[in-house]
Write an enzyme that holds these catalytic residues in place. Structure first.
Site, PDB file in Angstrom:
ATOM      1  N   LYS A 147       0.833  -1.207   0.000  1.00 41.23           N
ATOM      2  CA  LYS A 147       0.000   0.000   0.000  1.00 41.23           C
ATOM      3  C   LYS A 147       0.874   1.267   0.000  1.00 41.23           C
ATOM      4  O   LYS A 147       0.618   2.205  -0.741  1.00 41.23           O
ATOM      5  CB  LYS A 147      -0.901  -0.001   1.235  1.00 41.23           C
ATOM      6  CG  LYS A 147      -1.567   1.325   1.510  1.00 41.23           C
ATOM      7  CD  LYS A 147      -2.199   1.395   2.876  1.00 41.23           C
ATOM      8  CE  LYS A 147      -1.277   1.761   3.990  1.00 41.23           C
ATOM      9  NZ  LYS A 147      -1.187   3.177   4.379  1.00 41.23           N
ATOM     10  N   ASN A 148       1.907   1.268   0.817  1.00 38.98           N
ATOM     11  CA  ASN A 148       2.713   2.490   0.956  1.00 38.98           C
ATOM     12  C   ASN A 148       3.609   2.759  -0.246  1.00 38.98           C
ATOM     13  O   ASN A 148       4.229   3.820  -0.328  1.00 38.98           O
ATOM     14  CB  ASN A 148       3.551   2.439   2.237  1.00 38.98           C
ATOM     15  CG  ASN A 148       2.704   2.682   3.469  1.00 38.98           C
ATOM     16  OD1 ASN A 148       1.515   2.971   3.353  1.00 38.98           O
ATOM     17  ND2 ASN A 148       3.302   2.546   4.643  1.00 38.98           N
ATOM     18  N   ARG A 162      -4.225  10.502   5.017  1.00 43.37           N
ATOM     19  CA  ARG A 162      -3.191  11.520   5.089  1.00 43.37           C
ATOM     20  C   ARG A 162      -2.304  11.532   3.841  1.00 43.37           C
ATOM     21  O   ARG A 162      -1.790  12.571   3.431  1.00 43.37           O
ATOM     22  CB  ARG A 162      -2.367  11.209   6.326  1.00 43.37           C
ATOM     23  CG  ARG A 162      -1.703  12.377   6.877  1.00 43.37           C
ATOM     24  CD  ARG A 162      -0.901  11.979   8.078  1.00 43.37           C
ATOM     25  NE  ARG A 162       0.101  12.983   8.293  1.00 43.37           N
ATOM     26  CZ  ARG A 162       1.210  13.045   7.610  1.00 43.37           C
ATOM     27  NH1 ARG A 162       1.462  12.138   6.694  1.00 43.37           N
ATOM     28  NH2 ARG A 162       2.069  14.018   7.832  1.00 43.37           N
ATOM     29  N   ARG A 167       0.763  14.772  13.142  1.00 46.57           N
ATOM     30  CA  ARG A 167       1.627  14.392  12.018  1.00 46.57           C
ATOM     31  C   ARG A 167       1.755  15.582  11.086  1.00 46.57           C
ATOM     32  O   ARG A 167       1.039  15.700  10.103  1.00 46.57           O
ATOM     33  CB  ARG A 167       1.068  13.161  11.303  1.00 46.57           C
ATOM     34  CG  ARG A 167       1.192  11.919  12.164  1.00 46.57           C
ATOM     35  CD  ARG A 167       0.528  10.739  11.530  1.00 46.57           C
ATOM     36  NE  ARG A 167       1.294  10.134  10.458  1.00 46.57           N
ATOM     37  CZ  ARG A 167       0.913   9.033   9.834  1.00 46.57           C
ATOM     38  NH1 ARG A 167      -0.195   8.432  10.166  1.00 46.57           N
ATOM     39  NH2 ARG A 167       1.655   8.529   8.869  1.00 46.57           N
ATOM     40  N   ARG A 175      -8.125  -0.287   5.472  1.00 44.14           N
ATOM     41  CA  ARG A 175      -7.385   0.761   4.771  1.00 44.14           C
ATOM     42  C   ARG A 175      -6.102   0.213   4.174  1.00 44.14           C
ATOM     43  O   ARG A 175      -5.661   0.679   3.111  1.00 44.14           O
ATOM     44  CB  ARG A 175      -7.017   1.894   5.739  1.00 44.14           C
ATOM     45  CG  ARG A 175      -8.194   2.720   6.179  1.00 44.14           C
ATOM     46  CD  ARG A 175      -7.720   3.913   6.948  1.00 44.14           C
ATOM     47  NE  ARG A 175      -6.618   4.541   6.236  1.00 44.14           N
ATOM     48  CZ  ARG A 175      -5.730   5.374   6.778  1.00 44.14           C
ATOM     49  NH1 ARG A 175      -5.833   5.676   8.047  1.00 44.14           N
ATOM     50  NH2 ARG A 175      -4.769   5.894   6.055  1.00 44.14           N
ATOM     51  N   CYS A 202      -3.948  12.965  14.094  1.00 47.27           N
ATOM     52  CA  CYS A 202      -4.580  11.686  13.800  1.00 47.27           C
ATOM     53  C   CYS A 202      -4.381  10.782  14.997  1.00 47.27           C
ATOM     54  O   CYS A 202      -3.757  11.166  15.978  1.00 47.27           O
ATOM     55  CB  CYS A 202      -4.010  11.071  12.539  1.00 47.27           C
ATOM     56  SG  CYS A 202      -2.355  10.465  12.765  1.00 47.27           S
ATOM     57  N   ASP A 248       5.677   0.459  11.864  1.00 43.26           N
ATOM     58  CA  ASP A 248       4.466  -0.212  11.392  1.00 43.26           C
ATOM     59  C   ASP A 248       4.385  -1.678  11.829  1.00 43.26           C
ATOM     60  O   ASP A 248       3.368  -2.345  11.593  1.00 43.26           O
ATOM     61  CB  ASP A 248       4.357  -0.110   9.859  1.00 43.26           C
ATOM     62  CG  ASP A 248       3.898   1.278   9.419  1.00 43.26           C
ATOM     63  OD1 ASP A 248       3.512   2.090  10.281  1.00 43.26           O
ATOM     64  OD2 ASP A 248       3.937   1.552   8.197  1.00 43.26           O
TER      65      ASP A 248
END
Ligand code: UD1
Length: 441
Positions: free
Chosen positions: A22-23, A93, A122, A401, A117, A309
């Site tokens: 995802k990132n 974000r 952030r 997400r 958040c 993470d």
């Protein structure tokens, strides 16, 4: 809002395939804004943030076609809007990643400030300082960041020293610099594999980027970029989550389609606590528990150190390890929201600012718990898998997400986990969290 119902106590056995990161997918999708030609991305995960990013691109005027599952063809030839609105930025974000490409190609961009958040404040001040160094004028107007390139609409190459390592900040500056006049050097750049993946795509589009994966990245600006095809790297955090799932349930998982060299620090740490991780080939791992788990301290830090993470999932694992593990979170403030939920399941965790001390092993028992952010939800799922009795996790939109159908993947390897689809049967309450609204759309 959907919930997960987990009946714990089953060892996981079988094989699981890892989805695209995802990132990495999010910045690569934003990079398509840098050209009027088509960018084709393969191996996109089917996760909510990807759908949100697609919606943002379409709202700006891009065309996004999905010729097959997990492939997007993005064409940004006719961008008409230069703004990422609050409605999108508040749900995700990473919408701020539109800023760099819009500013570089069109000389103007407006993005709503993300604000705080669940995992602390952030800010995006480092992104903005970087744009200013590239010659942009940056103003805050009614909660929005409004940025403009110099008079002729083109940014100017510069030397940027990041005070702190920032992943999306590095990505935003990288993308902005590809079309700037002259050379840009980014010092103290993030070294995450997702940065290298983005650079690979940018170079395929005709950019001249060198040094990705190191703290110094050099970008020679070009006049224009073209179309390209690119396959997104496997998700290292999903890989790490499934390694922990095998270990915490004392099962045996074959983890396919992953890239172990992207999570060396995680694999080393988990081996040291007693998890057997065997590399069957370059993209396949076999994970078993072997001996009893031993507690071991860990500190989160930017890549290649142990990733923030994976901190929540590691905390869940440490509840099953013998001894005391001190977990120090250095990347984000307030990223221990899962600790109080794990405590409700019986975990012994003591919090002191950015340090959590977990004492184990403890027998976890199922309980109703609340997911507070993406990785916190993953740790609650892991705890639920090993807990005695039933765990109900609320607000699983957080996990949706970033994980592609985690419950389907877990069920296929023997977990007793069900999604209770409340969103289909019940209207959303008025105080539903913003992300939940996005899910319902
Ligand atoms: C990215 C990842 C996220 C991961 C995080 C750290 C994406 C879409 N998300 O988030 O999953 O947890 O990296 O590995 O890739 N900071 C500032 N000013 C800035 C920018 C950041 O002070 O302008 C601070 C942050 O508050 C934080 C630290 O720098 O304390 C690192 O944040 P950053 O790397 O920017 O995280 P994200 O890119 O948002």
């Amino acid at each position: 809002m959907d919930k997960f119902l987990i009946s714990g106590g089953r060892a996981l056995n079988g094989s699981v395939a890892i989805s695209g990161a995802k990132n990495s997918a999010l910045p690569c999708m934003a990079a398509a804004l840098l050209t009027a030609e088509t960018v084709t991305l393969h191996n996109l995960p089917y996760a909510r943030d990807i759908i949100t990013q697609r919606r943002l691109l379409e709202d700006l005027g891009a065309t996004v076609l999905t010729p097959e599952l997990r492939t997007h063809k993005i064409n940004a030839a006719h961008i008409e809007v230069f703004e990422a609105p609050y409605e999108l930025v508040k749900t995700m974000r990473a919408s701020v990643l539109a800023l760099g490409p819009l500013l570089a190609r069109f000389g103007k961009a407006k993005v709503s400030l993300p604000g705080g958040c669940a995992i602390g404040t952030r800010p995006i001040d480092l992104h903005l300082k970087g744009f200013e160094l590239l010659g942009a004028e940056v103003r805050l107007e009614g909660g929005n960041v409004v940025a403009r390139a110099p008079q002729d609409g083109r940014l100017i190459g510069a030397i940027v020293n990041f005070e702190k390592v920032t992943v999306t900040g590095t990505e935003n500056l990288l993308m902005a610099a590809t079309l700037a006049r002259g050379k840009t050097v980014l010092h103290n750049a993030a070294c995450e594999p997702e940065i290298s993946d983005l650079c690979e795509l940018l170079n395929r589009m005709g950019a001249r980027v060198r040094g990705s994966g190191t703290p110094t990245i050099e970008i020679e600006g070009v006049e224009a970029l073209g179309g390209a095809q690119h396959t997104i790297i496997p998700d290292r955090i999903e890989t790490g989550t499934f390694i922990v799932a095998a270990a915490i349930t004392d099962g045996e998982l074959i983890i396919k389609d992953c890239q172990p060299e992207h999570l060396t620090s995680v694999i080393e740490q988990l081996r040291e606590v007693g998890v057997n991780i065997e590399e069957l080939n370059q993209s396949t791992l076999r994970v078993t528990r072997g001996t009893a788990l031993r507690a071991k301290n860990v500190t989160t830090e930017p890549h290649p150190k142990f990733p923030t993470d994976m901190q929540a999932q590691y905390m869940a694992l440490m509840t099953q390890a013998e001894g005391e593990a001190i977990i120090t979170e250095t990347v984000f403030e307030n990223r221990f929201m899962h600790a109080s939920e794990l405590q409700r399941m019986g975990a012994q965790i003591h919090l002191n600012g950015r340090i959590a001390t977990v004492t184990g092993p403890t027998k976890l028992t199922g309980a109703p718990v609340l997911a507070s952010d993406l990785r916190a939800s993953a740790s609650l799922v892991l705890a639920g898998l090993v807990a005695q009795g039933e765990t109900v996790i609320e607000r699983v939109y957080h996990i949706d997400r970033g994980y592609e159908r985690i419950e389907t993947k877990l069920r296929a390897v023997g977990a007793n986990i069900q999604r209770l689809r409340e969103s289909v049967t019940a209207p959303l309450s008025e105080d539903a969290a913003p992300d939940a609204t996005a899910l319902a759309s």
